[in-house]
Scaffold this motif. Structure first.
Motif, PDB file in Angstrom:
ATOM      1  N   THR A   6      87.748  36.597 110.604  1.00  0.00           N
ATOM      2  CA  THR A   6      86.356  36.298 110.969  1.00  0.00           C
ATOM      3  C   THR A   6      85.388  36.683 109.855  1.00  0.00           C
ATOM      4  N   ASP A   7      85.767  37.644 109.029  1.00  0.00           N
ATOM      5  CA  ASP A   7      84.821  38.100 108.012  1.00  0.00           C
ATOM      6  C   ASP A   7      85.560  38.694 106.813  1.00  0.00           C
ATOM      7  N   ILE A   8      85.033  38.463 105.642  1.00  0.00           N
ATOM      8  CA  ILE A   8      85.550  39.112 104.420  1.00  0.00           C
ATOM      9  C   ILE A   8      84.353  39.651 103.656  1.00  0.00           C
ATOM     10  N   ARG A   9      84.275  40.951 103.524  1.00  0.00           N
ATOM     11  CA  ARG A   9      83.148  41.561 102.783  1.00  0.00           C
ATOM     12  C   ARG A   9      83.666  42.319 101.584  1.00  0.00           C
ATOM     13  N   THR A  10      82.925  42.248 100.504  1.00  0.00           N
ATOM     14  CA  THR A  10      83.310  42.952  99.274  1.00  0.00           C
ATOM     15  C   THR A  10      82.225  43.958  98.915  1.00  0.00           C
ATOM     16  N   TYR A  11      82.649  45.184  98.677  1.00  0.00           N
ATOM     17  CA  TYR A  11      81.724  46.267  98.316  1.00  0.00           C
ATOM     18  C   TYR A  11      82.073  46.760  96.913  1.00  0.00           C
ATOM     19  N   VAL A  12      81.048  47.103  96.147  1.00  0.00           N
ATOM     20  CA  VAL A  12      81.283  47.721  94.835  1.00  0.00           C
ATOM     21  C   VAL A  12      80.997  49.211  94.961  1.00  0.00           C
ATOM     22  N   VAL A  13      82.017  50.011  94.711  1.00  0.00           N
ATOM     23  CA  VAL A  13      81.874  51.469  94.810  1.00  0.00           C
ATOM     24  C   VAL A  13      81.996  52.050  93.401  1.00  0.00           C
ATOM     25  N   GLN A  14      80.993  52.818  93.001  1.00  0.00           N
ATOM     26  CA  GLN A  14      80.996  53.421  91.662  1.00  0.00           C
ATOM     27  C   GLN A  14      81.472  54.869  91.768  1.00  0.00           C
ATOM     28  N   VAL A  15      82.495  55.221  90.992  1.00  0.00           N
ATOM     29  CA  VAL A  15      83.002  56.595  91.039  1.00  0.00           C
ATOM     30  C   VAL A  15      83.107  57.137  89.603  1.00  0.00           C
ATOM     31  N   GLY A  33      83.611  50.953  88.247  1.00  0.00           N
ATOM     32  CA  GLY A  33      83.352  50.182  89.458  1.00  0.00           C
ATOM     33  C   GLY A  33      84.660  49.783  90.134  1.00  0.00           C
ATOM     34  N   HIS A  34      84.707  49.975  91.442  1.00  0.00           N
ATOM     35  CA  HIS A  34      85.883  49.588  92.237  1.00  0.00           C
ATOM     36  C   HIS A  34      85.431  48.565  93.271  1.00  0.00           C
ATOM     37  N   ALA A  35      86.105  47.426  93.315  1.00  0.00           N
ATOM     38  CA  ALA A  35      85.775  46.417  94.327  1.00  0.00           C
ATOM     39  C   ALA A  35      86.660  46.664  95.546  1.00  0.00           C
ATOM     40  N   ILE A  36      86.026  46.922  96.674  1.00  0.00           N
ATOM     41  CA  ILE A  36      86.774  47.175  97.918  1.00  0.00           C
ATOM     42  C   ILE A  36      86.476  46.039  98.879  1.00  0.00           C
ATOM     43  N   VAL A  37      87.542  45.421  99.376  1.00  0.00           N
ATOM     44  CA  VAL A  37      87.386  44.304 100.314  1.00  0.00           C
ATOM     45  C   VAL A  37      87.763  44.748 101.721  1.00  0.00           C
ATOM     46  N   GLU A  38      86.946  44.305 102.661  1.00  0.00           N
ATOM     47  CA  GLU A  38      87.223  44.575 104.080  1.00  0.00           C
ATOM     48  C   GLU A  38      87.386  43.216 104.769  1.00  0.00           C
ATOM     49  N   VAL A  39      88.596  42.959 105.233  1.00  0.00           N
ATOM     50  CA  VAL A  39      88.874  41.721 105.996  1.00  0.00           C
ATOM     51  C   VAL A  39      88.892  42.076 107.480  1.00  0.00           C
ATOM     52  N   LEU A 334      92.287  60.788  87.615  1.00  0.00           N
ATOM     53  CA  LEU A 334      91.276  60.698  86.560  1.00  0.00           C
ATOM     54  C   LEU A 334      89.843  60.577  87.075  1.00  0.00           C
ATOM     55  N   HIS A 335      89.669  60.292  88.375  1.00  0.00           N
ATOM     56  CA  HIS A 335      88.320  60.195  88.929  1.00  0.00           C
ATOM     57  C   HIS A 335      87.888  61.514  89.570  1.00  0.00           C
ATOM     58  N   LYS A 336      86.552  61.683  89.699  1.00  0.00           N
ATOM     59  CA  LYS A 336      86.026  62.914  90.303  1.00  0.00           C
ATOM     60  C   LYS A 336      86.269  62.956  91.802  1.00  0.00           C
ATOM     61  N   ARG A 337      86.312  61.786  92.442  1.00  0.00           N
ATOM     62  CA  ARG A 337      86.580  61.775  93.885  1.00  0.00           C
ATOM     63  C   ARG A 337      87.325  60.493  94.232  1.00  0.00           C
ATOM     64  N   ASP A 338      87.835  60.464  95.463  1.00  0.00           N
ATOM     65  CA  ASP A 338      88.519  59.263  95.933  1.00  0.00           C
ATOM     66  C   ASP A 338      87.781  58.744  97.167  1.00  0.00           C
ATOM     67  N   ILE A 339      88.090  57.522  97.579  1.00  0.00           N
ATOM     68  CA  ILE A 339      87.458  56.956  98.778  1.00  0.00           C
ATOM     69  C   ILE A 339      88.318  57.185 100.014  1.00  0.00           C
ATOM     70  N   ASN A 366      87.482  57.619 103.758  1.00  0.00           N
ATOM     71  CA  ASN A 366      86.476  58.616 104.143  1.00  0.00           C
ATOM     72  C   ASN A 366      85.323  57.923 104.844  1.00  0.00           C
ATOM     73  N   GLU A 367      84.628  58.679 105.721  1.00  0.00           N
ATOM     74  CA  GLU A 367      83.464  58.129 106.454  1.00  0.00           C
ATOM     75  C   GLU A 367      82.442  57.515 105.494  1.00  0.00           C
ATOM     76  N   ASP A 368      82.212  58.229 104.385  1.00  0.00           N
ATOM     77  CA  ASP A 368      81.131  57.795 103.476  1.00  0.00           C
ATOM     78  C   ASP A 368      81.690  57.044 102.260  1.00  0.00           C
ATOM     79  N   TRP A 369      82.790  56.279 102.444  1.00  0.00           N
ATOM     80  CA  TRP A 369      83.456  55.677 101.304  1.00  0.00           C
ATOM     81  C   TRP A 369      82.597  54.689 100.536  1.00  0.00           C
ATOM     82  N   LYS A 370      81.583  54.122 101.196  1.00  0.00           N
ATOM     83  CA  LYS A 370      80.764  53.094 100.516  1.00  0.00           C
ATOM     84  C   LYS A 370      79.765  53.695  99.523  1.00  0.00           C
ATOM     85  N   ASN A 371      79.556  55.027  99.594  1.00  0.00           N
ATOM     86  CA  ASN A 371      78.533  55.634  98.719  1.00  0.00           C
ATOM     87  C   ASN A 371      79.108  56.067  97.380  1.00  0.00           C
TER      88      ASN A 371
END
Ligand SMILES: [Mg+2]
Length: 371
Positions: A6-15, A33-39, A334-339, A366-371
């Motif tokens: 029903t839906d495909i959304r793409t988010y860009v998360v900067q870490v 930048g990490h592209a995260i897709v939610e289907v 290698l990143h400071k945090r993970d999603i 994580n709850e706040d993975w989009k930030n």
């Protein structure tokens, strides 16, 4: 049970990275930048996918992925059935050429959604559990000699089977430090081996000179992508004259590239990355072609976070010839945090990963993975 998208959304998360990362292709010290897709399916199941390409390697970024997905791919796939992964790829390929990272984000999210709908771990629907224990490499970027040694000591302490070191700029200087690292490993009586990744940085002549200068060739697990990616005859020449096992990475972005490299007997080993080849479905085809040519594979990293890493883990666990120690955890380190939450780390022990057996990818955002 409904399988329709029903839906495909793409988010860009900067870490932010924890420190500067450098290869012969590029240097990064800021955020990635990490592209995260939610289907989302009609049944309310949500599947996730990730790619985090480096522009100089892939020709894509998290922002181009979002644009491609929102503009070309997502509109095509709404209303389609997540069980028909082959059809989903046909639609994506007939819409736009290449764009493998963008296609990989959707491929992984669709696989995750299907496995969750079936209440199965992802590996169970893509071949089942073949490789329970996943050996890792410890990856060291281009850095000072002191820092390389510090990291080698850490890798040894955590029993990584392979230490992968980036080379490909100054072959004489690099051969000298690799020789010191190998001498250290030998002195300590360790079973650790060393992989050298030039990221296309050497000429054919310099790659052969570099190899000729190495004093502990028996400790070298692979010489990865020594020369420019389109130079398959160059790869073959390095294979002939370096005395080292040659691995292709940038030379193989798709099945046709793989067939070309294999038929010309240009390499001993192949690095498959889900984000490089368009996701799990094309990666399985490439691994099968490699198997037919007797070529073992490793699964590399574009420094993905937990979603991309988990997808790689399920791919390795279910693929017969994905047995060469893998870089796939490098992004988490290698990143400071993970999603994803800390449960991912519970699968890491002494340089080995075990595959999650919860439904789908088996990791929790994580709850706040989009930030
Ligand atoms: Mg590589």
């Amino acid at each position: 049970m409904s399988y329709l998208i029903t839906d495909i959304r793409t988010y860009v998360v900067q870490v932010p990275l924890a420190s500067t990362w450098q290869t012969s292709l590029y240097k990064s010290n800021a955020t990635r930048g990490h592209a995260i897709v939610e289907v989302t399916t009609e049944g309310g199941v949500k599947g996730y996918g990730e790619a985090s390409p480096s522009a100089a390697f892939m020709g894509e970024t998290a922002d181009t992925i979002k644009f491609m997905n929102d503009t070309y791919l997502a509109p095509l796939l709404r209303g389609k059935d997540i069980r028909n992964i082959g059809t989903i790829h046909q639609l994506m390929d007939s819409s736009i050429y290449g764009m493998y990272s963008a296609k990989a984000t959707i491929d992984i999210a669709v696989h995750d959604a299907l496995a969750k709908t079936l209440d199965q771990p992802l590996y169970a629907i893509i071949g089942g559990l073949l490789n329970e224990k996943i050996p890792l490499t410890y990856v060291i970027g281009m850095t000072s000699d002191d820092r390389i040694f510090k990291e080698v000591e850490e890798a040894v302490e955590f029993s990584y089977e392979v230490i992968k070191i980036k080379v490909g700029s100054d072959w004489e200087k690099e051969a000298a430090i690799i020789n010191k690292v190998c001498a250290f490993i030998q002195r300590k009586g360790l079973h650790t081996r060393v992989r050298l990744d030039a990221n296309q940085g050497f000429t054919v002549d310099d790659a052969i000179r570099f190899a000729g200068r190495l004093t502990h060739k028996g400790l070298i697990d692979a010489f990865e992508q020594p020369v420019q990616k389109r130079n398959v005859s160059g790869l073959l020449e390095v294979k002939r004259y370096s005395g080292l096992p040659i691995m292709a990475d940038e030379s193989v972005f798709n099945l046709a590239d793989a067939a070309d490299v294999f038929e010309r007997k240009a390499v001993h080993l192949l690095n498959i990355k889900l984000g490089k080849v368009g996701g799990i479905y094309p990666a399985k085809k490439i691994a099968a072609a490699a198997e037919a040519h007797g070529i073992p594979c490793t699964v590399g990293s574009n420094l993905e976070l937990g979603i991309g890493i988990a997808a790689n883990m399920h791919f390795v666990a279910s693929t017969k010839n994905a047995v060469v120690p893998h870089d796939l955890f490098a992004g988490h380190m290698l990143h400071k945090r993970d999603i994803v939450d800390d449960s991912l780390k519970r699968h890491l022990q002494d340089g080995y990963l075990s595959v999650p057996d919860g439904a789908g990818l088996g990791v929790r955002l994580n709850e706040d993975w989009k930030n």
